[in-house]
Design a protein around this motif. Sequence first.
Motif, short mmCIF file in Angstrom:
data_model
loop_
_atom_site.label_atom_id
_atom_site.label_comp_id
_atom_site.label_asym_id
_atom_site.label_seq_id
_atom_site.Cartn_x
_atom_site.Cartn_y
_atom_site.Cartn_z
N GLU A 31 -1.73 -1.19 -1.12
CA GLU A 31 -0.51 -0.40 -1.00
C GLU A 31 -0.88 0.97 -0.43
O GLU A 31 -1.59 1.75 -1.08
N GLU A 38 2.42 -1.35 5.01
CA GLU A 38 2.54 -0.72 3.69
C GLU A 38 1.92 -1.58 2.60
O GLU A 38 1.40 -1.07 1.61
N SER A 39 1.98 -2.88 2.76
CA SER A 39 1.33 -3.80 1.82
C SER A 39 0.51 -4.79 2.66
O SER A 39 1.07 -5.65 3.32
#
Length: 509
Positions: free
Chosen positions: A107, A121-122
């Motif tokens: 993350e 983002e992930s």
Amino acid sequence: MTEQILILDFGSQYTQLIARRVRELNVYCEIHPYNNFPELTPNIKGVILSGSPCSVRDADSPKVDLDQFRNVVPVLGVCYGAQLMAHLLGGDVKPSQHREYGRARLEVGDRDSSLLAGISESSQVWMSHGDTIVRIPDNFSIIASTESVQVAAFKLEDELTYGIQFHPEVTHTTEGKQLMHNFVVDICGCSQDWTSESFVEETVSSLRQKLGNDKVVMALSGGVDSTVAAMLVHQAIGKNLYCIFVDNGLLRKNEFEEVLHSYEDMGLNIKGVDAKDHFYGLLAGLTDPEAKRKAIGKSFIDIFDQEAHLIEDVKWLGQGTIYPDVIESVSIKGPSATIKSHHNVGGLPDFMKLKVVEPLNTLFKDEVRAVGRTMGISEKILGRHPFPGPGLAIRILGDITAEKVAILQEVDAIFTGGLRKWDLYKDVWQAGAMLLPVQSVGVMGDERTYERVVALRAVTSVDGMTADWAHLPYEFLAEVSNDIINRVKGVNRVVYDISSKPPATIEWE
């Protein structure tokens, strides 16, 4: 001087992969032991600290003075390298409550981080550590986390120093290439101009300057490394390169004549030496694999030395040493899975009194092939499967005779020829046949037979360190088996080896 990234090796099994990823960006890099590396020079644009099987909490764990690099060049610590930074600069590293081995979700916390630019983002990353950073020093900022590791990535404030507790170099980290690009190209400012074309140009120029009018002698095997090395030296000094190709009687069928002809077509100054009878005589009665290897090695050196002495005023021995040979022959402190001696490193015995020139000793195998293509070397040579130095001697279990060699050469020719016919050759890392020291009852026509058994072996692999047996089509195996039994007198049974490495090895001896 060529721009480069310096990689400090703390003993990780993944260190060579880090180098591979940097090279894929057309940026030169070198791996050095953490306790024996060169001084920083202006061409060194950044430093990467590798992982390690050690724990920074151990009193004798490998350490390095970070002040040599910080605020001089950008630094990236990977796994152990990141933990070492935190440990040395005042943070806490403890055993993980839940050890992370395998895939995790990264993350991204700092979307403005240059290291993580373009990373989702992930994002999936690969973890492999038993310790974790539980407290960072005051001048660290966390830039990414995972579900179970708060400090998955960090940056030191006001300097280009970073640490990550995952491995961007493995393919399981899906955006690892982007992260490596961010660090090497964007943060370190490397220009990505290290290509096979530039390597050939720079190496040939350097060889001309180094060798001048001196004579160089090289032993060629028909393999990729020695061939490409010879062509580089040939482009630099032409006929002052003297190549020797020894037929030890243990090559593939017709290989001596075919390879010798290829070398002549390439313009190499090559001499073929037929030494089959000499080798067969020395191998007579030997059954132990190590005894066979030693006899072949000693005989080769004796013949090569004899031939080299027929050339007046030779000053240099050329060798096809490649970068993994060099890396794996340098010991480092700690439980690293080093360190083997390699037949190329150090070369032939001291009594030859020759200086050594190794034009490929900074390249990985795939880079050697790229250089070969740049120089126009035939794909038939560049795409060859690896072949053991002792040749068919270690594929004949038991003693060696000319009759057994002839049988195995025929079997091998049918097998590898079939792979090419079925367009399977490029899908296989290495293939060959083994002549077993057993005989088998069979029926041919109206007669019972009691003849030899051969085992076919084909594996898939990336680097030969691990390998899986190749899942070849049943129809292909049926055709090859039928051809061997019908065409090779003395063989009445064919088996296929379905063992992986480990626990088995690729060769049988």
